[in-house]
Scaffold this motif. Structure first.
Motif, PDB file in Angstrom:
ATOM      1  N   SER A  60      32.733  53.455  31.150  1.00 63.58           N
ATOM      2  CA  SER A  60      32.265  52.290  31.904  1.00 63.58           C
ATOM      3  C   SER A  60      33.443  51.746  32.734  1.00 63.58           C
ATOM      4  O   SER A  60      34.455  51.523  32.219  1.00 63.58           O
ATOM      5  CB  SER A  60      31.559  51.255  31.005  1.00 63.58           C
ATOM      6  N   LEU A  61      33.211  51.464  33.788  1.00 63.75           N
ATOM      7  CA  LEU A  61      34.127  50.787  34.759  1.00 63.75           C
ATOM      8  C   LEU A  61      34.036  49.163  34.463  1.00 63.75           C
ATOM      9  O   LEU A  61      33.089  48.661  34.649  1.00 63.75           O
ATOM     10  CB  LEU A  61      33.719  51.152  36.215  1.00 63.75           C
ATOM     11  N   THR A  62      35.414  48.798  34.149  1.00 59.69           N
ATOM     12  CA  THR A  62      35.156  47.160  33.803  1.00 59.69           C
ATOM     13  C   THR A  62      36.264  46.703  34.453  1.00 59.69           C
ATOM     14  O   THR A  62      37.296  46.124  33.974  1.00 59.69           O
ATOM     15  CB  THR A  62      35.192  47.106  32.336  1.00 59.69           C
ATOM     16  N   ALA A  63      36.543  46.415  35.825  1.00 57.90           N
ATOM     17  CA  ALA A  63      37.362  45.912  36.845  1.00 57.90           C
ATOM     18  C   ALA A  63      36.746  44.513  37.460  1.00 57.90           C
ATOM     19  O   ALA A  63      37.211  44.278  38.490  1.00 57.90           O
ATOM     20  CB  ALA A  63      37.961  46.890  37.668  1.00 57.90           C
ATOM     21  N   GLN A  64      35.377  44.237  37.102  1.00 51.31           N
ATOM     22  CA  GLN A  64      34.776  43.170  37.778  1.00 51.31           C
ATOM     23  C   GLN A  64      35.831  41.744  37.986  1.00 51.31           C
ATOM     24  O   GLN A  64      36.120  41.359  36.914  1.00 51.31           O
ATOM     25  CB  GLN A  64      33.584  42.687  37.281  1.00 51.31           C
ATOM     26  N   GLY A  65      35.944  41.547  39.204  1.00 51.42           N
ATOM     27  CA  GLY A  65      36.892  40.229  39.477  1.00 51.42           C
ATOM     28  C   GLY A  65      38.147  40.584  39.892  1.00 51.42           C
ATOM     29  O   GLY A  65      38.907  39.683  40.455  1.00 51.42           O
ATOM     30  N   MET A  66      38.501  41.913  39.890  1.00 50.77           N
ATOM     31  CA  MET A  66      39.898  42.179  40.479  1.00 50.77           C
ATOM     32  C   MET A  66      39.720  42.344  42.029  1.00 50.77           C
ATOM     33  O   MET A  66      38.555  42.924  42.506  1.00 50.77           O
ATOM     34  CB  MET A  66      40.363  43.440  39.743  1.00 50.77           C
ATOM     35  N   LYS A  67      40.763  42.240  42.736  1.00 44.38           N
ATOM     36  CA  LYS A  67      40.656  42.208  44.129  1.00 44.38           C
ATOM     37  C   LYS A  67      42.004  42.714  44.678  1.00 44.38           C
ATOM     38  O   LYS A  67      43.022  42.777  44.269  1.00 44.38           O
ATOM     39  CB  LYS A  67      40.563  40.736  44.709  1.00 44.38           C
ATOM     40  N   ALA A  68      41.597  44.109  45.499  1.00 53.67           N
ATOM     41  CA  ALA A  68      42.607  44.701  45.923  1.00 53.67           C
ATOM     42  C   ALA A  68      43.016  44.440  47.583  1.00 53.67           C
ATOM     43  O   ALA A  68      42.100  44.728  48.370  1.00 53.67           O
ATOM     44  CB  ALA A  68      42.350  46.315  45.954  1.00 53.67           C
ATOM     45  N   ASP A  69      44.012  43.493  47.778  1.00 54.19           N
ATOM     46  CA  ASP A  69      44.319  43.177  49.077  1.00 54.19           C
ATOM     47  C   ASP A  69      44.792  44.048  50.059  1.00 54.19           C
ATOM     48  O   ASP A  69      45.110  44.126  51.227  1.00 54.19           O
ATOM     49  CB  ASP A  69      45.037  41.995  49.473  1.00 54.19           C
ATOM     50  N   TYR A  70      45.195  45.367  49.400  1.00 54.16           N
ATOM     51  CA  TYR A  70      45.631  46.464  50.286  1.00 54.16           C
ATOM     52  C   TYR A  70      44.550  47.397  50.818  1.00 54.16           C
ATOM     53  O   TYR A  70      44.816  48.156  51.743  1.00 54.16           O
ATOM     54  CB  TYR A  70      46.686  47.331  49.348  1.00 54.16           C
TER      55      TYR A  70
END
Length: 364
Positions: free
Chosen positions: A189-199
């Motif tokens: 499962s992909l569990t990266a909710q809340g992360m943000k990539a400004d690139y």
């Protein structure tokens, strides 16, 4: 007496000491690039992965704390299918480097995990004598969207095995986000909710599948507490990675590669800031280590014993470690600096400025 395994571009250094007295006890694989090391806490075996260019990736194991080494099998992809859904995969099916290794659970003697570049996850059940590719992750449709950060292809640099349940494994992938399995790799499962990539473009910045966590660590005493040093800042999760909270370090920077978490205190973690992605040197030429004692609400910057003028050291993702007591830290840089702290990072002792570029520092 403590032991540190220090992997470098020109060999594996073994340091021994305590307090202010440290020395190089041995150098293994002199002149050869060592990309990953593991000291297995279950049986005391040491593992060293080498990246030998034309001669490929090699893996060595020692059962006697480095007095002797035996070459074992290195992780390797199976032949790429000539037909079927994977036939048009543009990712090379060959291991360029072993980027991370982790021991399985206490109830899994001989089980090892290895994360590679490109982003293949491998498992061994016989102390590295053989390896198998985890196909559910490799064949995950979302993998086709992963891309490289500092390398041409995505890679798996962080592997965390839950001490409560060895079937629960969490991965940090650059650039592929955070992935978890609760059934020993049968499903993910992909569990990266809340992360943000400004690139990325604004409409894609929240896509968990293309996040770049530089390093991911877990508090052993409270395994639901996770920390990530991300390409775009610091993140913390208190629910096992279901949701990630952005943390802002007020000064000098939230950019960096390394993070270490106190094994007994989920509120305490250390980071080594650099100026920015486009300028990977300490801010104002002053090297410091950041520590939070309250889950990221506040930070202290410590520089005593570290170079404070004209410093150009960068600490990579595996080159910061904390021992089992949570008091002793070690840190190495890409320009050959090695330091230790005996008081949770508040004061540092320089061991060397003359080592080769260091990729990994681990207490054994």
């Amino acid at each position: 007496m403590a032991t540190m395994l220090v992997a470098s571009r020109k060999g594996l250094f073994v340091w021994e000491g305590e307090g202010a007295a440290w020395r190089i006890a041995a150098l293994h694989f002199a002149g050869e690039p060592v990309t990953s090391v593991l000291a297995d806490p279950r049986d005391g075996h040491w593992y060293a992965a080498l990246r030998l260019g034309h001669f490929g990736v090699k893996l060595h194991r020692s059962a006697d704390r480095g007095r002797s080494w035996a070459e074992v099998a290195a992780p390797a992809f199976p032949p790429k299918p000539a037909e079927g859904p994977m036939a048009d995969d543009t990712t090379p099916w060959s291991v360029d480097l072993v980027w991370s290794m982790a021991a399985g659970g206490a109830d899994e003697p001989g089980v090892l995990w290895a994360g590679c570049l490109p982003a293949g996850l491998f498992r061994s059940e016989d102390r590295g004598a053989s390896w198998s590719l985890n196909r559910p992750l490799w064949e995950e449709p979302g993998r086709r969207e992963w891309f490289g950060g500092g390398y041409d292809h995505a890679g798996i640099h962080s592997i965390v095995v839950d001490p409560r349940d060895a079937r629960h494994v969490t991965l940090g992938i650059s650039c592929g986000g955070v992935w978890q399995t609760r059934d020993a790799g049968t499903s993910w499962s992909l569990t990266a909710q809340g992360m943000k990539a400004d690139y990325l473009p604004a409409e894609s910045a929240d896509d968990g599948n293309t996040q770049d966590p530089h390093a991911l660590v877990q508090c052993r005493a409270q395994p639901d507490a996770l920390w990530v040093q991300h390409h775009c800042g610091i993140y913390r999760s208190t629910d096992g990675g279901a949701l990630w909270q952005p943390i802002t370090a007020p000064a000098p920077s939230s950019f960096g590669f390394a993070v270490a978490c106190d094994p007994g205190n989920p509120q305490r973690a250390w980071f080594v800031p650099a100026q920015a992605d486009v300028c990977r040197i300490p801010v104002d030429g002053r090297m410091v280590v950041l520590r939070t004692d309250d889950g990221g609400r506040s930070f202290q910057a410590f520089g005593d014993g570290l170079p404070q003028t004209h410093a150009y050291h960068l600490v990579y993702r595996h080159a910061l470690d904390v021992d089992a007591t949570g008091r002793v830290l070690a840190m190495g840089s890409t320009t050959g600096g090695l330091w230790v702290s005996a008081d949770a990072g508040e004061h540092w002792q320089e061991l060397s400025r003359d080592l080769p570029p260091l990729s990994t520092v681990r207490f054994a």
